[in-house]
Design an enzyme around this catalytic site. Structure first.
Site, short mmCIF file in Angstrom:
data_model
loop_
_atom_site.label_atom_id
_atom_site.label_comp_id
_atom_site.label_asym_id
_atom_site.label_seq_id
_atom_site.Cartn_x
_atom_site.Cartn_y
_atom_site.Cartn_z
CE LYS A 1 -4.35 0.91 2.45
NZ LYS A 1 -5.03 0.72 3.74
O1 G3P Z 1 -7.93 1.45 5.34
C1 G3P Z 1 -8.13 2.80 5.40
C2 G3P Z 1 -9.53 3.27 5.70
O2 G3P Z 1 -10.48 2.32 5.52
C3 G3P Z 1 -9.64 4.14 6.90
O3 G3P Z 1 -10.92 4.27 7.42
O4 G3P Z 1 -12.52 4.97 9.17
O5 G3P Z 1 -10.08 5.52 9.43
O6 G3P Z 1 -11.47 6.70 7.75
P1 G3P Z 1 -11.27 5.43 8.50
#
Ligand code: G3P
Length: 217
Positions: free
Chosen positions: A83
């Protein structure tokens, strides 16, 4: 649509994988922090459970340092998907890592133009962050829609991985638009099965069945 789980929690990953629901896993530095483990060990444990792509994120911001980290992460298992962030260094790393035959997930995407660049760099996955766009008062799903149109216009093979999913409705909307993958936190993934009428209906069937006095088998 493929289901990835967005966590580095081994117990949760095992449980969901046993249900046969997992096509892959995504992690990020914040999720590694939450797991309390070391990135190499946690990623190895996940790769031993799940056959599909397991995203592990580089933390360097400069191209050659990213490439060094990508080499370390790639050695963990064949299904590690590197990533990288959506920066010019990240895109350059994406192209180089892809030329070595390794999967790349380009993350932190917040615009259609960024997604276009990731596709040009040959990304395996693009990760638009729906919830974080919603957080600033803009409809995150609109971005998924725009990327779908652009990728279809030019037949880009990069898969749209809807990320930062916060609700079951996000999952439904992403599926309706045609995202290739959703990466979902465990609790939201489990909530997909819930419906009060299912619970009520099952309760009624079981009560009626008990009255028949029958047994199957
Ligand atoms: O994997 C990254 C992403 O899904 C992050 O999610 O909830 O931290 O915005 P969030």
């Amino acid at each position: 649509m493929k289901f990835f789980v967005d966590t580095a929690d081994i117990k949760e990953i095992k449980e969901l994988n046993d249900l046969g629901l997992l096509d892959g896993v995504t992690t990020n530095p914040s999720l590694i922090l939450k797991s309390g483990g070391k990135i190499a060990e946690v990623t190895k444990q996940i790769c031993d459970i799940v056959e599909g792509p397991v995203s592990a994120e580089v933390t360097a911001t400069e191209y050659s340092e990213m490439m060094k980290e990508a080499k370390v992460l790639a050695k963990i298992a064949d299904n590690v998907c590197i990533k990288v962030p959506l920066t010019f260094d990240g895109l350059k790393a994406c192209k180089a890592i892809r030329s070595e035959g390794r999967m790349v997930n380009v993350t932190l995407c917040f615009s259609a133009n960024q997604a276009l660049l990731a596709a040009k760099a040959g990304a395996s996955f693009i990760s638009p962050f729906i919830g974080r766009i919603d957080d600033i008062g803009i409809d995150g799903m609109e971005l998924i829609s725009e990327i779908r149109t652009i990728y279809d216009n030019y037949d880009f093979k990069t898969e749209i991985l809807a990320a930062s999913i916060r609700t079951v409705n996000h999952v439904k909307q992403a599926a309706l638009i045609g995202a290739d993958v959703v990466t979902v936190p465990p609790a939201t993934l489990k909530a997909l099965v819930k419906h009060p009428l299912t619970d009520k209906g099952l309760e009624q069937f079981l009560a009626d069945w008990a009255k028949t006095g029958q047994k199957i088998g």
